[in-house]
Structures are given as structure tokens and as C-alpha cells.
Scaffold this motif. Structure first.
Motif, PDB file in Angstrom:
ATOM      1  N   GLU A   1      -6.414   2.285  73.166  1.00  0.00           N
ATOM      2  CA  GLU A   1      -5.272   1.741  72.445  1.00  0.00           C
ATOM      3  C   GLU A   1      -4.522   0.743  73.319  1.00  0.00           C
ATOM      4  O   GLU A   1      -4.781   0.631  74.518  1.00  0.00           O
ATOM      5  CB  GLU A   1      -4.346   2.858  71.945  1.00  0.00           C
TER       6      GLU A   1
ATOM      7  N   HIS B   1      -6.429  10.216  75.436  1.00  0.00           N
ATOM      8  CA  HIS B   1      -7.445  10.196  74.379  1.00  0.00           C
ATOM      9  C   HIS B   1      -8.806  10.125  75.053  1.00  0.00           C
ATOM     10  O   HIS B   1      -8.956   9.461  76.075  1.00  0.00           O
ATOM     11  CB  HIS B   1      -7.266   8.992  73.465  1.00  0.00           C
TER      12      HIS B   1
ATOM     13  N   HIS C   1      -0.988   8.643  79.404  1.00  0.00           N
ATOM     14  CA  HIS C   1       0.072   7.716  79.034  1.00  0.00           C
ATOM     15  C   HIS C   1       1.208   8.400  78.282  1.00  0.00           C
ATOM     16  O   HIS C   1       1.024   9.462  77.693  1.00  0.00           O
ATOM     17  CB  HIS C   1      -0.481   6.553  78.201  1.00  0.00           C
TER      18      HIS C   1
ATOM     19  N   GLU D   1       1.408  -0.746  68.049  1.00  0.00           N
ATOM     20  CA  GLU D   1       0.268  -0.058  68.665  1.00  0.00           C
ATOM     21  C   GLU D   1      -1.002  -0.389  67.898  1.00  0.00           C
ATOM     22  O   GLU D   1      -1.044  -0.290  66.673  1.00  0.00           O
ATOM     23  CB  GLU D   1       0.505   1.454  68.643  1.00  0.00           C
TER      24      GLU D   1
ATOM     25  N   GLN E   1      -0.039  12.231  77.266  1.00  0.00           N
ATOM     26  CA  GLN E   1      -1.273  12.509  76.537  1.00  0.00           C
ATOM     27  C   GLN E   1      -2.430  11.653  77.026  1.00  0.00           C
ATOM     28  O   GLN E   1      -2.243  10.701  77.785  1.00  0.00           O
ATOM     29  CB  GLN E   1      -1.065  12.269  75.047  1.00  0.00           C
TER      30      GLN E   1
HETATM   31 ZN   LIG Z   1      -1.848   7.559  72.720  1.00  0.00          ZN
END
Ligand SMILES: [Zn+2]
Length: 329
Positions: free
Chosen positions: A122, A104, A180, A190, A102
Motif C-alpha cells: 500500500e 500486511h 506501519h 490510501e 500493523q
Molecule cells: Zn495498512
């Protein structure tokens, strides 16, 4: 009616079913795990669909959103008025299977952020990693949108992703725009910006046992926000604070800072007139604030409102804590 003075706050974890999840959060967190694969425990979340609830003291039952609007000065101190919502989303992940590949979105300063979307950077602190664990972060040299599109069709996408194995204590930084994934029995803490915008590039052919279907991909949107110039992301090298040897700065970026604190004797936590969050990764101890003490155990997440300021942490055994600061705090 007397004025409420905020104090160190503990929140209930919110568990989330994920098809890639496992059962290992049961040994990390004290709250009982629901049945089935649990992939995520949201430990601090100011979102309408999943709002963290205080579970200690006079404010027990209040959501973090209610505290942000009722006590903006006491919560955020110098940063009061800058955030409508708590700006970070904190979770534990138990990735038994591989998560979807994925990305972001991140937006360069000259590109407007589309309506309803937000940037999301993140980072992960690895807590536990099995022998088969893998972390994918960033692209191998030479990857282009066409090559990625073709490799998704051929199921060879992972050949183009930078991959490494990790061990407990490793820090991995994933700036917005970085492809990632992780899995193979890895548990991480996280930290991310409070945004839910995720574009799924590839899902390893996983079928969701709940629906009997594969999950939807958003290949075009994902390719549109990958930073192709960025290459591989990797392990972060922490910097030790010369004045406080128990303290290492692991992540330092615009949206957050995170320190790792390891000691078996008394040390300070928190900051004057700023909010901090403590996460206990290993060991136990207590926060000492004024005349009060607050026992803290492995897996717990405590918010120190700005009005609490600097407190002392007294370990009862060797402790491994994370301390988190909000943007510019
Ligand atoms: Zn992520």
C-alpha cells in the motif's frame, strides 16, 4: 437493445466507523458523514462486503463488480481477462488517533501464499497533517522478533519503529511486510492491493467505545510476515515527467502506479485502451470526453474505463489530481 458504451464513472463513498477516526472527511467529501468517528471512506472497492456503486449516468446503481463482469473489455482494455475483480482498493483515511501498528503479508517467490491470504502493498499520499501527526513506517536498525515481542509487553514498541512527521503532498510507500501506523490528525489517500489481510502487532491500549474491549492482536502472524531486512521506509521522491511538467510519478511498483497532476490549464488524462482512476485532492474542473463534460470536485474519485481512452481535463481553478494505473497498465 442498444449497446451500452461506458463513460467516466463516479462512485459513492462508503464510510467506515473506526475507533481511531475523526470528522475531517466531512470537509473533503461531499456525501454526508454518518455520526461518530469515521476513519475511512472507501472510494473504490470491489469487495463483496463493501461494493462501490456508480452514482452518475445510465449505469447509476451498478456495482464495480457488475461492471467488471458485464464489460470486461470496455473496463480493462488491454488487461481484460487478467483480473476477476478490480485489483486495487482506494480509500481516504482520517487518523485522529493512532492506528494499530500493523503489517500486511508479503510472500517471497519461493514461499507459497497461504489459502485465503493475499499480498498487500500500500501507499499513502498525505492530504492534511496536524502538528502532532506521526507516521511510522519500517523498523529502526537492530530490531529483532524477540525485541519486538518484549517491547509489545512493555508498551515500548514505538521506540523500535522508524517515525517521521509529514506534510500535505508527501508520498509514503509501504511494501508488503513493512510495519506501519499513522495518527495524530493526519488525512491520507490510501492506495492498496485489493486484499483485507492485516495482522495487528500493537494497539496502544485503545479500547473500542462500541464494544468496551480492546481489539484482538495477531502478534505471531505479524512477526511471521515482517520483513526484518528492510529497515525504515520513508518518503518517496517523485520524478517529474520532462514532456509533461504538470505530471509527477510518485509511486511505481508492480501492483500500481500513481501520478500527481498539478495545473491550472488544460492537460490530458487517461490512457489509450487502459483503465485509469482520477482522484481530486484540491481544486475542481471537468473531464472532457467526446461531446460530454463531467464536472469533478475536491474529494471525488472518477474511473475512466479503458474504452474512454485519453480525455482532456479542464481545471476551473488550480487543481491537484492523482491519476492511478492498475498493474502493468
Ligand atoms: Zn495498512
Amino acid at each position: 437493445m442498444g449497446q451500452t458504451i461506458l463513460y467516466p464513472l463516479r462512485f459513492e463513498p462508503i464510510y467506515q466507523y473506526r475507533l481511531w477516526g475523526g470528522r475531517r472527511l466531512a470537509s473533503l467529501l461531499s456525501a454526508p458523514l454518518p455520526n461518530g468517528p469515521v476513519g475511512e471512506a472507501w472510494v473504490l472497492s470491489d469487495r463483496d462486503d463493501h461494493a462501490s456503486i456508480v452514482d452518475n449516468g445510465a449505469l447509476k446503481g451498478q456495482t464495480i463488480g457488475q461492471l467488471m463482469s458485464r464489460f470486461p473489455e470496455q473496463m480493462m482494455g488491454k488487461l481484460a481477462g487478467r483480473f476477476q475483480r478490480f485489483p486495487l482498493l482506494l480509500k481516504f483515511l482520517d487518523a485522529h488517533e493512532m492506528l494499530s501498528v500493523q503489517v500486511h503479508p508479503g510472500y517471497p517467490p519461493d514461499r507459497p501464499v497461504p489459502e485465503g491470504e493475499k499480498e498487500k502493498t500500500e501507499a499513502w499520499m498525505v492530504i492534511d497533517a496536524g502538528k502532532e501527526s506521526r507516521i511510522y513506517a519500517g523498523l529502526k536498525p537492530g530490531a529483532t522478533p524477540d525485541i519486538l515481542r518484549q517491547s509489545i509487553a512493555n508498551r515500548t514498541l514505538s521506540d523500535h519503529l522508524a517515525c517521521f512527521t509529514s506534510k500535505p503532498g508527501d508520498g509514503v510507500f509501504i511494501p508488503a511486510g513493512t510495519v506501519h501506523a499513522l495518527g495524530g490528525d493526519v488525512v491520507v489517500f490510501e492506495i492498496q492491493q485489493n486484499s483485507d489481510t492485516t495482522f495487528r502487532l500493537y494497539d496502544w491500549g485503545h479500547v473500542d467505545a462500541k464494544t468496551g474491549k480492546q481489539r484482538a492482536l495477531q502478534v505471531d502472524q505479524a512477526l511471521g510476515c515482517i520483513d526484518f531486512g528492510d529497515g525504515a521506509a520513508g518518503l518517496v521522491k517523485p520524478t517529474v515527467d520532462a514532456a509533461a511538467p504538470e505530471r509527477e510519478l510518485v509511486f511505481s511498483c508492480e501492483p500500481f502506479r500513481l501520478w500527481r497532476l498539478r495545473s491550472h490549464s488544460l492537460f490530458p488524462v487517461g490512457a489509450a485502451n487502459l483503465l485509469r482512476v482520477l482522484v481530486c485532492v484540491e481544486g475542481a474542473g471537468q473531464i472532457e470526453h467526446g461531446d460530454a463534460t463531467y464536472p469533478i470536485e475536491r474529494g471525488e474519485v472518477w474511473l475512466l474505463p479503458a474504452v474512454v481512452g485519453i480525455s482532456q481535463f479542464r481545471p476551473s481553478e488550480a487543481v491537484d489530481l492523482l491519476e492511478i494505473a492498475c498493474p502493468a497498465g
